[in-house]
Design a protein around this motif. Structure first.
Motif, PDB file in Angstrom:
ATOM      1  N   TRP A 173       0.839  -1.198   0.000  1.00  0.00           N
ATOM      2  CA  TRP A 173       0.000   0.000   0.000  1.00  0.00           C
ATOM      3  C   TRP A 173       0.875   1.250   0.000  1.00  0.00           C
ATOM      4  N   SER A 174       1.740   1.316  -1.024  1.00  0.00           N
ATOM      5  CA  SER A 174       2.784   2.335  -1.057  1.00  0.00           C
ATOM      6  C   SER A 174       2.257   3.749  -1.281  1.00  0.00           C
ATOM      7  N   ASP A 175       1.087   3.922  -1.959  1.00  0.00           N
ATOM      8  CA  ASP A 175       0.619   5.290  -2.233  1.00  0.00           C
ATOM      9  C   ASP A 175      -0.362   5.797  -1.192  1.00  0.00           C
ATOM     10  N   GLY A 176      -0.832   4.934  -0.296  1.00  0.00           N
ATOM     11  CA  GLY A 176      -1.747   5.361   0.753  1.00  0.00           C
ATOM     12  C   GLY A 176      -3.132   5.712   0.255  1.00  0.00           C
ATOM     13  N   ILE A 177      -3.469   5.453  -0.985  1.00  0.00           N
ATOM     14  CA  ILE A 177      -4.774   5.844  -1.549  1.00  0.00           C
ATOM     15  C   ILE A 177      -5.639   4.611  -1.765  1.00  0.00           C
ATOM     16  N   ASP A 178      -5.242   3.756  -2.671  1.00  0.00           N
ATOM     17  CA  ASP A 178      -6.016   2.562  -2.952  1.00  0.00           C
ATOM     18  C   ASP A 178      -5.076   1.528  -3.554  1.00  0.00           C
ATOM     19  N   VAL A 179      -5.439   0.264  -3.384  1.00  0.00           N
ATOM     20  CA  VAL A 179      -4.608  -0.799  -3.954  1.00  0.00           C
ATOM     21  C   VAL A 179      -4.993  -0.991  -5.409  1.00  0.00           C
ATOM     22  N   PRO A 180      -4.088  -1.548  -6.238  1.00  0.00           N
ATOM     23  CA  PRO A 180      -4.425  -1.776  -7.648  1.00  0.00           C
ATOM     24  C   PRO A 180      -5.601  -2.732  -7.791  1.00  0.00           C
ATOM     25  N   GLN A 181      -6.278  -2.622  -8.916  1.00  0.00           N
ATOM     26  CA  GLN A 181      -7.424  -3.490  -9.170  1.00  0.00           C
ATOM     27  C   GLN A 181      -6.965  -4.952  -9.189  1.00  0.00           C
ATOM     28  N   GLY A 182      -5.946  -5.255  -9.992  1.00  0.00           N
ATOM     29  CA  GLY A 182      -5.404  -6.606 -10.036  1.00  0.00           C
ATOM     30  C   GLY A 182      -6.231  -7.585 -10.842  1.00  0.00           C
ATOM     31  N   GLU A 183      -7.429  -7.199 -11.312  1.00  0.00           N
ATOM     32  CA  GLU A 183      -8.280  -8.085 -12.105  1.00  0.00           C
ATOM     33  C   GLU A 183      -8.745  -7.317 -13.343  1.00  0.00           C
ATOM     34  N   GLU A 184      -9.314  -8.058 -14.300  1.00  0.00           N
ATOM     35  CA  GLU A 184      -9.785  -7.416 -15.521  1.00  0.00           C
ATOM     36  C   GLU A 184     -10.984  -6.504 -15.265  1.00  0.00           C
ATOM     37  N   ARG A 185     -11.795  -6.835 -14.253  1.00  0.00           N
ATOM     38  CA  ARG A 185     -12.951  -6.012 -13.918  1.00  0.00           C
ATOM     39  C   ARG A 185     -13.244  -6.186 -12.436  1.00  0.00           C
ATOM     40  N   GLU A 186     -14.013  -5.270 -11.891  1.00  0.00           N
ATOM     41  CA  GLU A 186     -14.438  -5.391 -10.504  1.00  0.00           C
ATOM     42  C   GLU A 186     -15.834  -5.983 -10.488  1.00  0.00           C
ATOM     43  N   ALA A 187     -15.980  -7.087  -9.835  1.00  0.00           N
ATOM     44  CA  ALA A 187     -17.263  -7.762  -9.790  1.00  0.00           C
ATOM     45  C   ALA A 187     -17.333  -8.618  -8.534  1.00  0.00           C
ATOM     46  N   TYR A 188     -18.567  -8.758  -8.013  1.00  0.00           N
ATOM     47  CA  TYR A 188     -18.774  -9.522  -6.784  1.00  0.00           C
ATOM     48  C   TYR A 188     -20.008 -10.404  -6.944  1.00  0.00           C
ATOM     49  N   ARG A 189     -19.991 -11.534  -6.301  1.00  0.00           N
ATOM     50  CA  ARG A 189     -21.154 -12.402  -6.240  1.00  0.00           C
ATOM     51  C   ARG A 189     -21.632 -12.414  -4.787  1.00  0.00           C
ATOM     52  N   VAL A 190     -22.897 -12.009  -4.599  1.00  0.00           N
ATOM     53  CA  VAL A 190     -23.478 -11.886  -3.262  1.00  0.00           C
ATOM     54  C   VAL A 190     -24.552 -12.949  -3.096  1.00  0.00           C
ATOM     55  N   THR A 191     -24.510 -13.648  -1.979  1.00  0.00           N
ATOM     56  CA  THR A 191     -25.490 -14.694  -1.683  1.00  0.00           C
ATOM     57  C   THR A 191     -26.156 -14.390  -0.345  1.00  0.00           C
ATOM     58  N   LEU A 192     -27.505 -14.408  -0.327  1.00  0.00           N
ATOM     59  CA  LEU A 192     -28.277 -14.297   0.914  1.00  0.00           C
ATOM     60  C   LEU A 192     -28.676 -15.695   1.360  1.00  0.00           C
ATOM     61  N   LEU A 193     -28.467 -15.989   2.640  1.00  0.00           N
ATOM     62  CA  LEU A 193     -28.721 -17.315   3.178  1.00  0.00           C
ATOM     63  C   LEU A 193     -29.653 -17.194   4.381  1.00  0.00           C
ATOM     64  N   TRP A 194     -30.806 -17.921   4.305  1.00  0.00           N
ATOM     65  CA  TRP A 194     -31.775 -17.887   5.402  1.00  0.00           C
ATOM     66  C   TRP A 194     -31.731 -19.182   6.196  1.00  0.00           C
ATOM     67  N   ASN A 195     -32.262 -19.100   7.408  1.00  0.00           N
ATOM     68  CA  ASN A 195     -32.223 -20.252   8.308  1.00  0.00           C
ATOM     69  C   ASN A 195     -33.013 -21.439   7.776  1.00  0.00           C
ATOM     70  N   ASP A 196     -33.982 -21.194   6.930  1.00  0.00           N
ATOM     71  CA  ASP A 196     -34.797 -22.296   6.404  1.00  0.00           C
ATOM     72  C   ASP A 196     -34.174 -22.966   5.197  1.00  0.00           C
ATOM     73  N   GLY A 197     -32.907 -22.580   4.881  1.00  0.00           N
ATOM     74  CA  GLY A 197     -32.215 -23.214   3.779  1.00  0.00           C
ATOM     75  C   GLY A 197     -32.343 -22.512   2.462  1.00  0.00           C
TER      76      GLY A 197
END
Length: 725
Positions: free
Chosen positions: A653-677
């Motif tokens: 973290w040499s610049d103190g601002i943000d780390v490099p992306q490191g991937e071709e795109r920024e994307a996330y997979r989000v999963t919601l999980l309930w107690n009933d399965g």
């Protein structure tokens, strides 16, 4: 030997008196006519350590334990091997060549008991514990009359064409690696054990003459001796000099005599027969200057790995003569100095000579006999014998008394290091690269070491198809510092430096060490270690036992391994990660999900290669899991969940601002999980998501992973309570 021959002839012709006459006549004939032709030499100090391969080279016969050079009697051509490696994507491959050879070396012309250490170009190839420092197959043939043909020689030359070399002790090296010796067969010397204990000079003389010379009382022990020379007689002369001995007729054979015990007393030569020569002096003493003032004896010194040692003794008085004597035998410094004292003492005693005349009834006093002379002190050895007109004339020389043992120092000893190799210890694991490189294919890291300080490297093979095919990987990197957990680091946080907890490790051997590091060094990557499956750094290393170290000042969960914190167990691995000891293996993308099997074979792995394996999960090519998951109410019962992405590179973290992306795109997979399965999946391109109020009924767990170019990160989770609870 002339004395022996003529003595036997005389006995055949004239009975006992004829035998005595024959022995006496034999003394007139120059013994060297039969035993040592002019110009023939015995063993020299330098010759025994030279390895040869010439036809007609005399082969030494080893007695006791001796370091010898041997003679190459068979060899193959050099065996070339190639290995190709790459430093990473976009880097050119490097082809490395290595060479080996198989050959046989003759060691002794008589059977031996075994071989101890082996030196190659002066450095230990085989240690005193029998461990080899370089990879090779080794077989020893002891020289028995029933020894079989070596299988390697038979395979190369053909069955029926390979000799068994019976009666000759020899060693076979199979595929000796030559990298340490300039890709050539090195000059080898061997600690050959011909007999299990020191051997007397008389016993050696008896063996070499095949019983023609009796051992008698020549009992001077030699730790080692290699009979090497152009004739048996020349070697016997060397042995006689070592033991202060001489040869004398005894019955129908020749005995090697030593010591100063008298066999009989003779008269003082007062009686002469008519016609006998007269005026012969009864006593003569040579000038002091006729004997050496200093004697220097050179020998093979046991304390100096059989290198040449020198011991000198000096007498008081007149004279300038200095004698140097080469004794090509293995003895210690004290024995060498004692022998030098004996040589000097015999020279001084031998200045005095006596001539006596006796009647024919003293014909049984033969040359070489030890006698006392009536009225004269001391013991005398008969050196001359003549019979004229039934008057026997004897020439006698005074014998020196026994020499007490003398202590001596061999001097400073610079022995070749004999460090035990030990067996291979190897660890293989997958992690994000330590140089912040962005990999396009998985990479595993291999760190190897040994259980003893002498371990240097091991040859590697790997397989990705459960052992159906194996690919050479060359050799390991420099030895690594490794061990096992003796106590646990416990749970911790990757967000702060842990100054409260510590843990202990047992390193592989006592000579292995760890060092402390200051914050600046830690920031530069020092003291990074794999502890179980967690990468951490430590600032303080304290030795608390022979192999045990206490590590404190911990920086936990480095390079995305915080999920492994607290999951260690006693006995788990400890591996210090250093650039010089870490070997990287880049694998194809197809290796993801496969088991990587690895075989390591070092010189000390006598029970076979060391095997290990690791599952290639893609840890080295996927981003770390998101961190700092938080939620907040956003109105109407909705919850806004945010997180911070991480990157495969930019860990400092040499610049103190943000780390490099490191991937071709920024994307996330989000999963919601309930107690009933039930579960619900969504994808987003920013590090935030809104959970609707209806989805919060009864509480819900949100799991998020970052989607990378080569795969998904591990998941990070947060629990969002019921918005109406």
């Amino acid at each position: 030997m002339a004395t022996l021959v003529l003595s036997v002839v005389g006995r055949a012709l004239g009975g006992p008196i004829g035998a005595v006459l024959g022995a006496a006549l034999g003394g007139v004939v120059d013994r060297d006519v039969l035993m040592r032709p002019k110009g023939v030499e015995g063993p020299r100090l330098a010759s025994l350590h030279l390895q040869t391969s010439n036809y007609g080279t005399p082969l030494q016969k080893v007695f006791g334990t001796m370091r010898v050079g041997g003679c190459v009697i068979w060899s193959t051509d050099l065996i070339e091997s190639r290995s190709k490696s790459s430093s990473g994507k976009g880097q050119p491959s490097v082809t490395r060549y290595s060479y080996a050879a198989s050959f046989a070396v003759a060691l002794s012309g008589r059977p031996i008991v075994g071989v101890g250490r082996i030196w190659a170009d002066g450095n230990l190839l085989r240690g005193s514990g029998g461990d080899f420092k370089v990879s090779t197959g080794f077989r020893l043939h002891l020289g028995g009359e029933d020894q079989p043909v070596d299988p390697l020689i038979a395979a190369a030359e053909g069955v029926g064409f390979a000799p068994a070399h019976r009666g000759i002790a020899y060693a076979v090296f199979e595929t000796l690696q030559l990298a340490d010796y300039g890709n050539r067969i090195p000059s080898l010397t061997f600690e050959v054990i011909g007999d299990a204990a020191p051997v007397s000079v008389g016993a050696i003389a008896e063996a070499l003459s095949e019983g023609s010379v009796a051992a008698a009382d020549a009992v001077q022990p030699l730790a080692g001796f290699a009979a090497y020379g152009d004739s048996v007689g020349s070697v016997l002369d060397t042995l006689a000099q070592a033991g202060g001995a001489w040869f004398a007729p005894v019955g129908g054979t020749v005995a090697m005599r030593a010591g100063c015990a008298s066999e009989r007393e003779i008269a003082n030569g007062e009686t002469r027969s008519v016609g006998a020569s007269s005026g012969k002096p009864h006593r003569a003493v040579a000038a002091l200057e006729s004997v050496p003032r200093q004697v220097t004896l050179s020998h093979y010194d046991l304390a100096r790995e059989y290198q040449i040692g020198l011991q000198s003794v000096r007498r008081p008085g007149a004279g300038r003569r200095e004698d140097r004597i080469e004794l090509p035998a293995a003895i210690d410094a004290g024995t060498a100095k004692t022998l030098a004292h004996g040589i000097l003492a015999r020279g001084e005693a031998g200045r005095e000579r006596r001539s006596v005349t006796l009647g024919w009834d003293a014909l049984d006093v033969v040359p070489g006999a030890c006698v006392t002379i009536a009225g004269v002190a001391g013991v005398w050895r008969v050196t001359g014998w003549s019979l004229e007109k039934m008057v026997l004339s004897l020439d006698c020389v005074r014998l020196a008394g026994g020499t007490l043992p003398v202590a001596a120092s061999p001097g400073r000893v610079l022995a070749a290091p004999d460090v035990v190799t030990g067996t291979t210890v190897i660890e293989v694991f997958e992690s994000l690269p330590f140089d912040d490189a962005l990999l396009s294919a998985p990479r595993v890291t291999i760190v190897a070491g040994g259980t003893q300080p002498g371990w240097r490297r091991a040859a590697l093979l790997y397989s990705l198809d459960d052992g159906a095919r194996w690919t050479p990987l060359g050799s390991t990197a420099a030895p690594g510092s490794m061990g096992r957990l003796a106590s646990l680091p416990g749970r911790g946080s990757s967000a702060i430096a842990d100054q409260a907890q510590a843990f202990e490790v047992d390193l592989a051997y006592s000579a292995m060490t760890l060092e402390s590091a200051d914050p600046r060094a830690l920031d530069a990557g020092a003291n990074l270690a794999l502890v179980g499956d967690e990468l951490l750094q430590f600032s303080t290393a304290t030795q608390i036992g022979a192999r045990r170290w206490r590590l404190a000042g911990l920086w936990r969960g480095r390079r995305g391994t915080e999920a492994a914190m607290g999951g260690q167990a006693i006995g788990d691995r400890f591996v210090l990660i250093e650039a010089e000891s870490a070997l990287s293996l880049d694998l194809p993308l197809a290796a993801l999900g496969a088991d990587l099997r690895l075989l390591a074979s070092g010189t000390g792995d006598v029970d076979g290669p060391v095997a290990t394996r690791v599952m290639v999960r893609g840890t080295s090519v996927v981003p770390p899991s998101p961190v700092h998951l938080r939620w907040r109410e956003s109105g109407a019962g909705d919850a806004c969940v945010t997180w911070v992405r991480r990157s495969r590179n930019g860990w400092r973290w040499s610049d103190g601002i943000d780390v490099p992306q490191g991937e071709e795109r920024e994307a996330y997979r989000v999963t919601l999980l309930w107690n009933d399965g039930r579960s619900q999946l969504t994808e987003t391109h920013e590090p935030r998501v809104v959970v609707a109020s209806g989805d919060r009924v009864g509480g819900v767990v949100l799991r998020v992973v970052q989607i990378g170019t080569q795969g998904e990160s591990d998941g990070a989770t947060i629990t969002i309570p019921d918005g109406y609870g």
